[in-house]
Write a protein that holds these residues in place. Structure first.
Motif, PDB file in Angstrom:
ATOM      1  N   UNK A   1       0.828  -1.204   0.000  1.00 31.89           N
ATOM      2  CA  UNK A   1       0.000   0.000   0.000  1.00 31.89           C
ATOM      3  C   UNK A   1       0.860   1.251   0.000  1.00 31.89           C
ATOM      4  N   UNK A   2       2.000   1.180   0.651  1.00 33.03           N
ATOM      5  CA  UNK A   2       2.900   2.337   0.627  1.00 33.03           C
ATOM      6  C   UNK A   2       3.456   2.545  -0.783  1.00 33.03           C
TER       7      UNK A   2
ATOM      8  N   UNK B   1      -2.772   1.649   5.378  1.00 33.45           N
ATOM      9  CA  UNK B   1      -2.683   2.590   6.493  1.00 33.45           C
ATOM     10  C   UNK B   1      -2.268   1.921   7.802  1.00 33.45           C
ATOM     11  N   UNK B   2      -1.849   0.665   7.721  1.00 40.87           N
ATOM     12  CA  UNK B   2      -1.406  -0.003   8.939  1.00 40.87           C
ATOM     13  C   UNK B   2       0.110  -0.066   8.955  1.00 40.87           C
ATOM     14  N   UNK B   3       0.628  -0.177  10.165  1.00 37.02           N
ATOM     15  CA  UNK B   3       2.062  -0.312  10.337  1.00 37.02           C
ATOM     16  C   UNK B   3       2.497  -1.686   9.851  1.00 37.02           C
TER      17      UNK B   3
ATOM     18  N   UNK C   1      -0.311   3.379  10.746  1.00 36.33           N
ATOM     19  CA  UNK C   1       0.987   3.879  10.286  1.00 36.33           C
ATOM     20  C   UNK C   1       0.951   5.398  10.232  1.00 36.33           C
TER      21      UNK C   1
ATOM     22  N   UNK D   1       7.259   7.578   5.880  1.00 37.46           N
ATOM     23  CA  UNK D   1       7.386   6.286   6.557  1.00 37.46           C
ATOM     24  C   UNK D   1       8.856   5.936   6.741  1.00 37.46           C
TER      25      UNK D   1
ATOM     26  N   UNK E   1      -1.731   0.123  15.589  1.00 37.64           N
ATOM     27  CA  UNK E   1      -0.925  -0.197  14.420  1.00 37.64           C
ATOM     28  C   UNK E   1      -1.198   0.739  13.252  1.00 37.64           C
TER      29      UNK E   1
END
Lengths: 289, 423, 489, 212, 193
Positions: free
Chosen positions: B97-98, B164-166, D182, B136, D180
């Motif tokens: 996604x990034x 959008x998650x780590x 980001x 990021x 979590x």
């Protein structure tokens, strides 16, 4: 209490010193300029069209204030503005009769033939440099609308047959279209000039019609019909002498192609009774070279 | 035929027959070996990454053209290059996604906001990467190792992170919060060898660097293949060779000088040359024609500036790598370089030239008297004296001669002879 | 603007460079002068910029010059040269003989015109020209059974005539530059006061693709050229003549070398093939090492450049006192069936020419001159003029010959190609936004001589030359309007 | 109420000078999105919504006070030194605000840094003093100041909300996004400020264009 | 306060913590006068000059205020002194170079309200710089401001002739470029440290 005093004293001293400095500087470095120039410039339309003969409104304003020009020169402003400027400066208005840009070509795509297919920059100026553009009539309007683009007042629109149409009300006679037209088809005329030769083709006879069906064939009927040498034939084209009485529709009546017309505010260009009526709506076929 | 309507157009009536589409397509060809190696070295993760960036770049270009009611410019291949280059500069294990976001930013911000192809003052791929890097920093400095045995069967853990998650750390990198912090605003790649040197003074073998047996960004590891691609483009005259040559030689020479001082904080010039994103940047990013100067001399200066900045940032900056920043700054400077360095227009009289033409007149008149035979006479550049045929020294003001010349040739300047060319 | 004075640095460095490699090296070697049979490579660096073009010369360079049939109707515009139109001195219905004076020079910068054929003046009126303008002209009906003998005039001898006489007779013969610009040759040969002509350069480069006119002239009219050189030397008071020949014409060079009479200060230089090496300024630089100052003529550096065909014409006409009635024209291109070099009466209409040589059905563009600088014609009723060196017919998709135009990607190909070291990319962008004043003042627009190298190499297919033509036209118009405005008030 | 009467009502409201003074700052002449004035604090302290709000309110306060005072004193201030006088007035109130915020929350004061002091040189405040307060009555000037100030606060909030939401997943320090999430660190950086403002302006431009 | 080398102060103020791109100081002139290189150059010069003066004034004033024990007057006195100085400069330029005055137009009085100048004065006081350090700091800040302005002007001059989408024209594009420049200046982080 002490702090307040210190603050007062410090600020006071500071202000004093700076004030003196500024006053001294103001005296020494003052630049004088007539404030009326700004006022007049603000009253002008600030379109910098150059119709007044000065490069921009600021220069015109300077000239106005200096008395070198009269407000009437600004053809772009409304009458009220001109009167206001004249009153403000205490000068005469110097009004002139309203002039408009007139096009001397009626050869739209429906009546005028193309000789060659032009490829390149879509501009009359550019096209005219490539063998004079693709139009069969060497003098005719190329129809790429340089005049429409250059007009700051939206007074010129291209019609369905790629011919520019001047909106008499919006036209300010700034002369930009006159300057930009590579075929020199535009000229500035007082609105009262209604007898108009709508062609610049220097050719003669029926051969001309092969190029454009509304071109002047130099038959000379208009010159014959007009009284008092109002119209003379020069270089196969009729030339109207506007210093004579030109308020007559007689010369247009026998024109076979409608190259000489009567310009009417409402009805547009009125052709004579004997001219051919061309009702083609599509494009005239590009003929043989 | 004689009855047909002819075409008319301005001269010239012939062209070289190469369009920018050809150039762009060839750049893609040149990138393919690098791409193939990246997939070979990093496996499925890299493949997915490259596909994602390319797809998102092309999609963004298409959608933006449509929104702007323009003809879609996807077919000119430039969006493919941007997407591919972006993918090649990202770490192989980056969440997809990034990567997708990066592709969108590259095209939308780096290219479209400026007006599309031809106006993108900065290299779009680098703009995308710079934003990703700043957004990021942790994910962008998490290096997935190369040549893992399961690389063709399994994806890196982070690849399929939800949008959008780590990303989850898979424990392979040992990115402790501390190192993440210290690498927070890493350079173009911060590829491992460079970071290792910067923070732990560990150097890597040059051969490993050149062959790509290291970890790093997806497409920057194998210097050899990058050079091959570059040579292909240079040979086809589709790349300005001056830019990579000047960048690389500046880096080599400068770092060589510092290396010779024998200070352990300065790595060897070969290490500098082959590590990090320098090779990919110098050959494929800095050479983006839009953001680089147009004249040969300008290209040299541009390359030297980028090389200088790379060395400065790598050796003295807080970051291990600075190719991305150096190129972006070079892009920003290139309008000024273009303004500063313009070739002298033919016949515009600098002082030497006007002297030279007079000196020429004098020499040619002197020749019958003192014929040098071997034809090597010193040209006297003194402007004030010259000898006429009879041997008298005459003083001649240039203004006189010029005005006389003009009066005789009214209305015809040198330009009127333009057609003499077909002589 | 120069950066850190790069150029002065180069000049300084020049002293350290071994002599053979110096840019500034001798112009003319007098010890070799006068020796016939001398052909040397140009010792100066040839054009640094410029481009290599596919030549397409093989199709016609081997074909000898042939006489073209006489057309039934000659169309003769009175503007065939740069400058003032000629003044017609015949009337409608008058019978004229071939070579008879039809029009006198309209002024100093003008030439007379002679009848290309024997015939009858059918009409005097407007005739179309290649520029699209209609100008005054003569329609001349050819006598079908005439022997087309040329009228003899008063011969001029190169040895006895004075300088002024030679110049006058060149004007009387109606000779203009046959390369393309058609600038009156007598005006070019008139050395302005305060200047001195040291060298006459005969331009036989012919760098335009397709054209082989000069090549054939050099091969077949070498004697005329040598005779012309004698007149040129006398007219300009020059000390030497350099014949510059393109590197792709070694046969012409060796043939001419055998024709140089003993003792004549004539040398021949071969110059590597590159476009636009044949441009006057480029040629002067390649031969002499010096640049012609911007906006000036080669005489500024002591040179006069004359086309070889012009020299041949001088050598052929002056001994007989004739006027020019015909010229050699290359007719070629993908659309032409009978390609070749033809000796053709001036004023032959294009339609007649193409009917005679035959053209392919898919022909779409007819161009007068070379493909790089020639002008596409819109009208086949225009005629061959003194400045026409070739007629090219291109085939192709008639509906859309133009390639798609992409935005400029700043690749610099045009900058590398421009022989004048301009920045065509920037100029093109400025032209698109009509910033004509900026182009002229900051980017030396007026130095562009429209060679077309930039547009040829542009991968974005931007019509650069067209933009520059337009811009130059606008700038000239504006400056003219400005001078008029200034003088009026 | 039909939409038509509503619009005419709004139009009438719009035309009445006092309401117009107030409304124009909120939307039509919004200092952030339309006039692009006072960008330094807009970009610098909009990294969280809270900072943005405090900054906006502080600016509104200073704007209100300075406009009031300037319009009161407008007859007494000599034209030549007017700018200096305005600056003096503004500086006084800014110093007061500075100490006020310090008194309320030291933490907040530290977060806003020198930018509270820099309200002095906010083009918006001086601009309103020069363009409006020095020519209009006190009442209208106060309305103008309130409108402009709130419009400025609105603009700041728009930026702050986006930057905080993306930059740290929260809004007014309330966590919005789940674990979590980001964080987009770039949003906290200067570049993020530039980009966010640019995108807001882009949206406003597009909205304006589609309205035309 | 740790002592820093003058070199570091200069690099820090001009590149690492560029006033425009990292501190957002002086955004108004940055957006307004960055259209043309020549104007940008002049503006940069003017700002650097005023910064230098402001820095010297602020240093002296600060010492004075601490001496008389009225640090709360810092802001007021700074701004007053700077405002008057700028007005003096403005008068001077108007007299000496009307062309320059016209070119800078409305932005000359705005230098008064330029955050960069007051910011510089406040920052140098907060950082506790000595006289020489203050001057270097001012020069660095001015150089950084001029650099940012010039880079922007060069790019904008080129993009004047671009097919930029109409919604992104003007301020929006300038802000986008500023963002990218700000990102690229991040490369200088840690330099000289």
């Amino acid at each position: 209490m002490m702090t307040i005093l210190i603050a007062l004293a410090a600020l006071g001293c500071l202000t004093l010193v700076l004030a003196i400095l500024l006053i001294a500087a103001n005296k020494k470095l003052h630049v004088v300029e007539d404030p009326r120039i700004d006022t007049v410039e603000a009253m002008l339309p600030s379109v910098n069209c150059g119709a007044c003969g000065y490069p921009g409104c600021r220069q015109f304003a300077e000239a106005l204030v200096a008395g070198k020009a009269l407000p009437g020169k600004c053809s772009v402003s409304t009458d009220e503005t001109r009167v206001a400027i004249a009153r403000f400066l205490g000068v005469a208005l110097g009004a002139e009769e309203k002039r408009v840009a007139r096009l001397a070509c009626a050869g739209g795509t429906n009546v005028a033939r193309n000789r060659a297919r032009y490829h390149g920059v879509k501009s009359c100026q550019a096209a005219s440099l490539v063998s004079g553009g693709g139009k069969a009539c060497f003098w005719g309007c190329l129809g790429y609308g340089d005049c429409e683009a250059v007009c700051d007042f939206d007074a010129i629109t291209m019609n369905a047959f790629a011919l520019p149409v001047v909106d008499v009300d919006k036209c300010t006679a700034c002369g930009d279209c006159v300057e930009v037209c590579p075929k020199d088809l535009f000229s500035l005329h007082p609105v009262s000039h209604r007898l108009w030769v709508n062609c610049k083709n220097l050719g003669q006879g029926e051969a001309v019609l092969e190029e454009c069906q509304v071109a002047c064939t130099a038959c000379g009927k208009c010159a014959m019909d007009a009284a008092d040498n109002l119209i003379t034939m020069v270089n196969n084209l009729p030339v109207v002498n506007y210093s004579k009485n030109h308020h007559t529709r007689i010369p247009i009546q026998r024109c076979p192609t409608g190259a000489i017309v009567w310009l009417d505010d409402q009805l547009g260009a009125i052709k004579g009774t004997e001219s051919k009526k061309i009702v083609r709506k599509g494009q005239r076929r590009a003929g043989i070279t | 035929m004689l009855n047909k309507t002819l075409n008319i157009a301005a001269s010239p009536h012939i062209t070289r027959g190469i369009s920018i589409v050809d150039i762009m397509r060839n750049v893609v060809w040149a990138l393919l070996p690098v791409t193939a190696f990246a997939v070979y070295a990093f496996g499925l993760g890299a493949l997915m990454l490259l596909i994602t960036t390319t797809f998102s770049a092309v999609l963004t270009e298409h959608v933006l053209c449509r929104i702007n009611r323009k003809e879609s410019t996807v077919s000119d291949w430039s969006a493919v290059i941007t997407g591919l280059l972006l993918g090649l500069t990202l770490p192989p294990g980056l969440p997809l996604w990034m990567a997708f976001v990066g592709g969108v930013i590259s095209i939308a911000l780096g290219k479209f906001a400026f007006g599309g192809l031809g106006y993108n003052a900065f290299n779009p791929a680098l703009v995308g990467r710079a934003v990703l890097q700043a957004a990021f920093p942790a994910a962008m400095t998490t290096w997935h190792p190369a040549f893992l045995s399961d690389r063709f069967s399994a994806f890196p853990a982070a690849t399929f992170t939800l949008p959008f998650m780590e990303p989850a750390t898979d424990g392979l990198t040992g990115a402790t919060p501390l190192t993440v912090l210290s690498l927070a605003t890493d350079g173009f790649t911060g590829a491992t060898p460079l970071a290792a040197f910067k923070f732990e003074r560990i150097t890597t073998e040059t051969a490993d660097l050149a062959l790509g047996l290291i970890s790093g960004s997806t497409g920057e590891t194998c210097a050899i293949l990058i050079i091959l691609g570059g040579i292909y483009l240079i040979a086809r005259n589709m790349m300005n060779w001056r830019i990579p040559v000047s960048i690389l030689s500046t880096v080599f020479v400068l770092s060589g000088i510092f290396y010779l001082t024998d200070n352990p904080i300065y790595p060897s010039p070969f290490f500098m040359l082959f590590s990090g994103g320098l090779m990919l940047g110098a050959l494929f990013m800095a050479t983006d024609t839009v953001g680089s100067p147009i004249t040969p001399a300008g290209a040299w200066l541009y390359g030297v500036i980028i090389g200088l900045l790379v060395v400065v940032i790598r050796l003295w900056g807080g970051l291990p790598e600075g190719v991305m920043y150096a190129i972006l700054l070079g892009n920003a400077l290139s309008p000024h370089i273009d303004n500063l360095i313009r070739p002298r227009v033919y016949g515009t009289t600098t002082r030497e030239n006007s002297h030279a033409s007079k000196a020429f007149i004098r020499t040619i008149r002197q020749q019958p008297e003192n014929a040098p035979g071997d034809g090597q006479h010193r040209v006297d550049l003194r402007p004030d004296h010259r000898t006429d045929l009879s041997g008298h020294t005459v003083t001649d003001s240039p203004a006189q001669g010029r005005s006389a010349g003009e009066s005789d040739f009214q209305g015809h300047s040198g330009n009127d002879h333009k057609k003499d060319i077909s002589d | 603007m120069e950066f850190f004075g790069i150029h002065s640095l180069r000049k300084t460095l020049a002293h350290w460079i071994p002599p053979g490699f110096r840019k500034i090296s001798p112009v003319f070697d007098p010890s070799l002068a006068g020796r016939s049979g001398l052909v040397s490579e140009s010792i100066h660096r040839s054009l640094k910029q410029g481009i290599h073009l596919p030549e397409h010369k093989d199709e016609t360079c081997g074909l000898p010059i042939r006489q073209f049939p006489f057309t039934p109707l000659i169309i003769l515009p009175m503007v065939q040269h740069a400058g003032v139109p000629s003044q017609i001195v015949v009337r409608e219905g008058q019978e004229v003989e071939r070579g008879q004076l039809l029009a006198t020079a309209g002024g100093y910068l003008s030439v007379p015109q002679h009848a290309p054929v024997s015939g009858i003046v059918q009409k005097i009126g407007h005739v179309p020209t290649i520029s699209g303008k209609m100008v005054q002209g003569i329609y001349l009906k050819t006598f079908p059974f005439s022997s087309q003998e040329v009228v003899e005039g008063k011969p001029i001898d190169a040895e006895t005539a004075t300088r002024a006489e030679i110049l006058q007779s060149i004007q009387n013969a109606g000779i203009v530059g046959l390369g393309g610009a058609a600038f009156p040759t007598h005006a070019k040969l008139k050395i302005p006061a305060g200047k001195h002509c040291d060298v006459v350069i005969l331009n036989g480069i012919e760098c335009e693709p397709y054209l082989t006119t000069d090549h054939r002239v050099m091969l077949e009219q070498a004697d005329d050229i040598m005779r012309g050189i004698r007149y040129l030397l006398k007219a300009t008071d020059a000390r030497q003549v350099i014949i510059a020949i393109g590197g792709n014409k070694p046969d012409a060079a060796s043939h001419l070398a055998t024709k140089i009479p003993n003792g004549e200060p004539v040398s021949i230089r071969m110059i590597p093939v590159k476009y636009p090496q044949g441009a006057e300024k480029m040629l002067v630089t390649a031969l002499l090492g010096y640049e012609v100052p911007s906006g000036k003529l080669p005489i500024e550096v002591g040179a006069v450049v004359i086309n070889v065909a012009t020299a041949a014409e001088i050598g052929r006409l002056l001994p007989h006192g004739r006027g020019i009635q015909e010229r050699v024209i290359t007719i070629t291109g993908p659309g032409v069936k009978k390609k070749g070099n033809y000796l053709m009466p001036i004023g032959t209409p294009l339609r007649f020419v193409l009917e005679q040589v035959g053209v392919e059905d898919n022909s779409s563009l007819v161009c007068m001159g070379g493909p790089m600088m020639g002008v596409a014609v819109s009208n086949l009723d225009i005629s061959i003029t003194k400045g026409t060196s070739g007629i090219l017919v291109f085939t192709g998709n008639a509906d859309n010959p133009a390639d798609k135009i992409y935005p400029c990607i700043h690749c610099g190909a045009c900058v590398a190609a421009c022989p004048m070291s301009l920045d065509p990319a920037k100029l093109g962008i400025l032209a698109k936004f009509a910033a004509y004043d900026d182009m002229a003042e900051k980017y030396n627009l007026m130095d562009c001589f429209e060679c077309g190298a930039c547009a040829y190499v542009c991968p974005s297919h931007i019509p650069l030359v067209h933009y520059f033509k337009l811009s130059k036209n606008r700038v000239k118009k504006r400056s003219m309007a400005k001078t008029m405005h200034d003088s009026s008030g | 109420m039909s939409t038509r009467t509503k619009t005419t009502f709004l139009a009438a409201l719009d035309k009445s000078p006092p309401t117009n003074d107030f409304i124009k700052g909120l939307w039509r002449e919004n200092p952030v999105f339309v006039q692009v004035l006072g960008m330094c604090p807009v970009l610098a302290v909009s990294n969280t919504a809270e900072n943005a709000l405090v900054m906006g309110l502080a600016t509104t306060f200073v704007l209100l006070m300075s406009n009031t005072l300037v319009s009161l004193l407008r007859a007494f201030i000599p034209r030549q030194v007017r700018i200096a006088c305005y600056v003096l007035i503004i500086a006084t109130f800014v110093t007061m605000t500075d100490y006020l915020i310090q008194a309320i929350s030291l933490e907040l004061h530290q977060a806003l840094g020198a930018f509270i002091s820099l309200i002095v040189v906010n083009c918006l405040i001086l601009g309103r003093a020069e363009a409006f307060a020095s020519r209009n009555t006190t009442g209208r000037s106060m309305l103008d100041a309130l409108g402009m100030g709130l419009g400025f606060t609105f603009g700041l909030l728009c930026l702050g909300a986006v930057r905080e939401l993306l930059g740290s997943g929260s809004l007014f320090n309330v966590v919005i996004f789940p674990d979590h999430f980001q964080e987009w660190v770039v949003m906290m950086l200067p570049a993020g400020g530039f980009f966010t403002l640019a995108i807001w302006l882009l949206i406003f431009n597009a909205a304006k264009k589609s309205k035309d | 306060m740790k002592t820093e080398s003058l070199w570091y102060i200069f690099i820090n103020a001009s590149l690492i913590n560029n006033f425009v791109l990292a501190y957002f100081l002086g955004i108004c002139p940055f957006l307004g006068v960055s259209g043309k290189k020549e104007t940008a150059m002049k503006m940069g010069g003017a700002v650097t000059f005023v910064m230098l003066i402001a820095s010297i004034c602020a240093y002296g004033l600060n010492a004075l205020l601490i001496a008389i024990g009225a640090p709360f007057l810092q802001l007021i006195s700074f701004i007053v002194v700077i405002a008057s100085t700028v007005q003096l400069v403005e008068m001077f330029i108007k007299k000496m170079s009307p062309a320059l005055f016209r070119a800078l137009g409305i932005f000359l009085p705005l230098i008064t309200t330029n955050c960069a100048i007051l910011g510089l004065a406040l920052f140098q006081t907060n950082l506790g710089y000595g006289f020489l350090e203050s001057i270097i700091y001012a020069l660095g800040a001015g150089a950084g401001f001029t650099l940012a302005l010039l880079l922007m002007a060069g790019l904008r001059e080129r993009l004047d002739f671009a097919d930029t989408p109409s919604v992104a024209k003007g301020t929006v594009l300038t802000l986008f470029i500023a963002g990218i420049l700000s990102l690229s200046f991040m490369g200088f982080a840690g330099l000289g440290g």
